[in-house]
Scaffold this motif. Structure first.
Motif, PDB file in Angstrom:
ATOM      1  N   VAL A  19     -31.348  40.316  84.974  1.00  0.00           N
ATOM      2  CA  VAL A  19     -30.321  39.419  84.425  1.00  0.00           C
ATOM      3  C   VAL A  19     -30.693  38.975  83.009  1.00  0.00           C
ATOM      4  O   VAL A  19     -29.847  39.014  82.103  1.00  0.00           O
ATOM      5  CB  VAL A  19     -30.101  38.197  85.347  1.00  0.00           C
ATOM      6  CG1 VAL A  19     -29.163  37.178  84.702  1.00  0.00           C
ATOM      7  CG2 VAL A  19     -29.550  38.637  86.700  1.00  0.00           C
ATOM      8  N   VAL A  20     -31.930  38.566  82.814  1.00  0.00           N
ATOM      9  CA  VAL A  20     -32.366  38.105  81.484  1.00  0.00           C
ATOM     10  C   VAL A  20     -32.227  39.229  80.463  1.00  0.00           C
ATOM     11  O   VAL A  20     -31.674  39.020  79.370  1.00  0.00           O
ATOM     12  CB  VAL A  20     -33.818  37.574  81.541  1.00  0.00           C
ATOM     13  CG1 VAL A  20     -34.380  37.376  80.134  1.00  0.00           C
ATOM     14  CG2 VAL A  20     -33.873  36.278  82.328  1.00  0.00           C
ATOM     15  N   PHE A  22     -30.276  41.833  80.546  1.00  0.00           N
ATOM     16  CA  PHE A  22     -28.852  42.123  80.338  1.00  0.00           C
ATOM     17  C   PHE A  22     -28.261  41.238  79.237  1.00  0.00           C
ATOM     18  O   PHE A  22     -27.447  41.692  78.433  1.00  0.00           O
ATOM     19  CB  PHE A  22     -28.089  41.922  81.650  1.00  0.00           C
ATOM     20  CG  PHE A  22     -26.622  42.219  81.560  1.00  0.00           C
ATOM     21  CD1 PHE A  22     -26.155  43.516  81.722  1.00  0.00           C
ATOM     22  CD2 PHE A  22     -25.706  41.210  81.313  1.00  0.00           C
ATOM     23  CE1 PHE A  22     -24.801  43.797  81.637  1.00  0.00           C
ATOM     24  CE2 PHE A  22     -24.352  41.481  81.231  1.00  0.00           C
ATOM     25  CZ  PHE A  22     -23.901  42.778  81.391  1.00  0.00           C
ATOM     26  N   TYR A  23     -28.688  39.977  79.199  1.00  0.00           N
ATOM     27  CA  TYR A  23     -28.120  39.025  78.239  1.00  0.00           C
ATOM     28  C   TYR A  23     -28.895  38.901  76.932  1.00  0.00           C
ATOM     29  O   TYR A  23     -28.526  38.099  76.077  1.00  0.00           O
ATOM     30  CB  TYR A  23     -27.976  37.643  78.888  1.00  0.00           C
ATOM     31  CG  TYR A  23     -26.781  37.575  79.806  1.00  0.00           C
ATOM     32  CD1 TYR A  23     -25.485  37.634  79.302  1.00  0.00           C
ATOM     33  CD2 TYR A  23     -26.953  37.475  81.173  1.00  0.00           C
ATOM     34  CE1 TYR A  23     -24.390  37.589  80.142  1.00  0.00           C
ATOM     35  CE2 TYR A  23     -25.857  37.424  82.024  1.00  0.00           C
ATOM     36  CZ  TYR A  23     -24.585  37.480  81.501  1.00  0.00           C
ATOM     37  OH  TYR A  23     -23.498  37.425  82.338  1.00  0.00           O
ATOM     38  N   PRO A  25     -29.931  39.383  73.187  1.00  0.00           N
ATOM     39  CA  PRO A  25     -29.047  39.683  72.048  1.00  0.00           C
ATOM     40  C   PRO A  25     -29.511  40.883  71.219  1.00  0.00           C
ATOM     41  O   PRO A  25     -29.582  40.811  69.995  1.00  0.00           O
ATOM     42  CB  PRO A  25     -29.118  38.380  71.233  1.00  0.00           C
ATOM     43  CG  PRO A  25     -30.497  37.877  71.482  1.00  0.00           C
ATOM     44  CD  PRO A  25     -30.810  38.248  72.918  1.00  0.00           C
ATOM     45  N   ALA A  29     -30.245  46.065  74.941  1.00  0.00           N
ATOM     46  CA  ALA A  29     -30.373  45.233  76.147  1.00  0.00           C
ATOM     47  C   ALA A  29     -29.681  45.845  77.366  1.00  0.00           C
ATOM     48  O   ALA A  29     -30.245  45.847  78.469  1.00  0.00           O
ATOM     49  CB  ALA A  29     -29.835  43.831  75.882  1.00  0.00           C
ATOM     50  N   HIS A  30     -28.466  46.361  77.189  1.00  0.00           N
ATOM     51  CA  HIS A  30     -27.757  46.919  78.344  1.00  0.00           C
ATOM     52  C   HIS A  30     -28.424  48.194  78.844  1.00  0.00           C
ATOM     53  O   HIS A  30     -28.509  48.431  80.047  1.00  0.00           O
ATOM     54  CB  HIS A  30     -26.284  47.151  78.022  1.00  0.00           C
ATOM     55  CG  HIS A  30     -25.520  45.864  77.920  1.00  0.00           C
ATOM     56  ND1 HIS A  30     -24.265  45.803  77.388  1.00  0.00           N
ATOM     57  CD2 HIS A  30     -25.827  44.606  78.281  1.00  0.00           C
ATOM     58  CE1 HIS A  30     -23.831  44.556  77.424  1.00  0.00           C
ATOM     59  NE2 HIS A  30     -24.772  43.813  77.955  1.00  0.00           N
ATOM     60  N   SER A  33     -31.411  47.051  80.777  1.00  0.00           N
ATOM     61  CA  SER A  33     -31.034  46.504  82.096  1.00  0.00           C
ATOM     62  C   SER A  33     -30.644  47.638  83.043  1.00  0.00           C
ATOM     63  O   SER A  33     -30.932  47.569  84.253  1.00  0.00           O
ATOM     64  CB  SER A  33     -29.918  45.463  81.974  1.00  0.00           C
ATOM     65  OG  SER A  33     -28.703  46.045  81.547  1.00  0.00           O
ATOM     66  N   LEU A  79     -22.375  40.813  86.814  1.00  0.00           N
ATOM     67  CA  LEU A  79     -22.599  40.973  85.379  1.00  0.00           C
ATOM     68  C   LEU A  79     -21.586  41.936  84.769  1.00  0.00           C
ATOM     69  O   LEU A  79     -21.060  41.690  83.679  1.00  0.00           O
ATOM     70  CB  LEU A  79     -24.019  41.478  85.116  1.00  0.00           C
ATOM     71  CG  LEU A  79     -25.167  40.544  85.509  1.00  0.00           C
ATOM     72  CD1 LEU A  79     -26.512  41.215  85.259  1.00  0.00           C
ATOM     73  CD2 LEU A  79     -25.081  39.214  84.801  1.00  0.00           C
ATOM     74  N   GLY A  82     -18.135  40.466  84.319  1.00  0.00           N
ATOM     75  CA  GLY A  82     -18.103  39.668  83.091  1.00  0.00           C
ATOM     76  C   GLY A  82     -17.979  40.539  81.854  1.00  0.00           C
ATOM     77  O   GLY A  82     -17.251  40.205  80.913  1.00  0.00           O
ATOM     78  N   LEU A  83     -18.673  41.665  81.851  1.00  0.00           N
ATOM     79  CA  LEU A  83     -18.625  42.585  80.717  1.00  0.00           C
ATOM     80  C   LEU A  83     -17.251  43.252  80.602  1.00  0.00           C
ATOM     81  O   LEU A  83     -16.762  43.502  79.501  1.00  0.00           O
ATOM     82  CB  LEU A  83     -19.714  43.657  80.878  1.00  0.00           C
ATOM     83  CG  LEU A  83     -19.955  44.606  79.727  1.00  0.00           C
ATOM     84  CD1 LEU A  83     -20.435  43.846  78.491  1.00  0.00           C
ATOM     85  CD2 LEU A  83     -20.979  45.654  80.126  1.00  0.00           C
ATOM     86  N   ASP A 143     -23.311  50.830  79.146  1.00  0.00           N
ATOM     87  CA  ASP A 143     -22.250  50.302  78.277  1.00  0.00           C
ATOM     88  C   ASP A 143     -22.069  51.127  77.010  1.00  0.00           C
ATOM     89  O   ASP A 143     -21.955  50.595  75.911  1.00  0.00           O
ATOM     90  CB  ASP A 143     -22.532  48.824  77.932  1.00  0.00           C
ATOM     91  CG  ASP A 143     -21.312  48.132  77.351  1.00  0.00           C
ATOM     92  OD1 ASP A 143     -20.181  48.490  77.735  1.00  0.00           O
ATOM     93  OD2 ASP A 143     -21.484  47.233  76.503  1.00  0.00           O
TER      94      ASP A 143
END
Length: 184
Positions: A19-20, A22-23, A25, A29-30, A33, A79, A82-83, A143
């Motif tokens: 989770v961390v 994924f978010y 900046p 990151a994606h 994750s 997650l 949300g994306l 993503d």
């Protein structure tokens, strides 16, 4: 603590990291994750393999393994919803997958109380569903624009197989769910 149980615990420990990351900046990151989720998916397969091959099945592992699986998948789908917040069908597919997991978990628990857990054991369709679902989640977590359509197709396929496998499990349990069989 068996190796199989350690692999299951690793999957749970990876959730907050997943989770961390994924978010974060950062552009990567994606992808990172998705790699963490991939490691978790591999441990899902590996813990079962190790438990069977080396006779490491334990009551703790039998309890914890499905919990770890469902937590990882539900959080990943949360997650991703949300994306992909612009997509109602995406949210519906995620809701079908998570909802089915809750229904089947409750069904298995209830069937176990009746001594009929084998009636709702994991099926071949369930294994295919899980593979497609994990693949969809990994691809969508990356993503990347070129992977979105294949990811959407895989998620839609996973949602369809999710419904199909739920119907199979409910049909197998139906004789035990009917009012007449409970009162006998």
């Amino acid at each position: 603590m068996t190796l199989a149980n350690q692999l299951t615990l690793l999957r749970i420990i990876l959730i907050p990291l997943f989770v961390v990351v994924f978010y974060l900046p950062f552009q990567w990151a994606h992808f990172a994750s998705a790699m963490i989720f991939s490691v978790a998916a591999i441990t899902d397969w590996a813990d079962g393999y190790v438990a069977r091959k080396y006779n490491q099945s334990t009551p703790f592992g039998a309890f914890l393994d499905p919990v770890a699986d469902k937590l990882m998948v539900a959080i990943a789908l949360l997650l991703l919803v949300g994306l992909h917040h612009h997509s109602a069908w995406f949210a519906a597919a995620a809701a079908v997958i998570v909802g089915r997991e809750i229904v089947i978990s409750a069904l298995r628990e209830w069937m176990a109380e009746l001594g009929q857990r084998a009636s709702v054991a994991v099926s071949y369709i369930g294994k295919i569903k899980t593979t497609l679902q994990m693949t969809a989640i990994i691809v969508l977590l990356i993503d990347h624009p070129y992977l979105l359509i294949p990811g959407y197709i895989a998620l839609a396929g996973a949602a369809i197989l999710t419904l199909w496998s739920m119907i199979i499990y409910l049909r197998a349990a139906w004789p035990f769910l009917s009012v007449n069989s409970v009162s006998k």
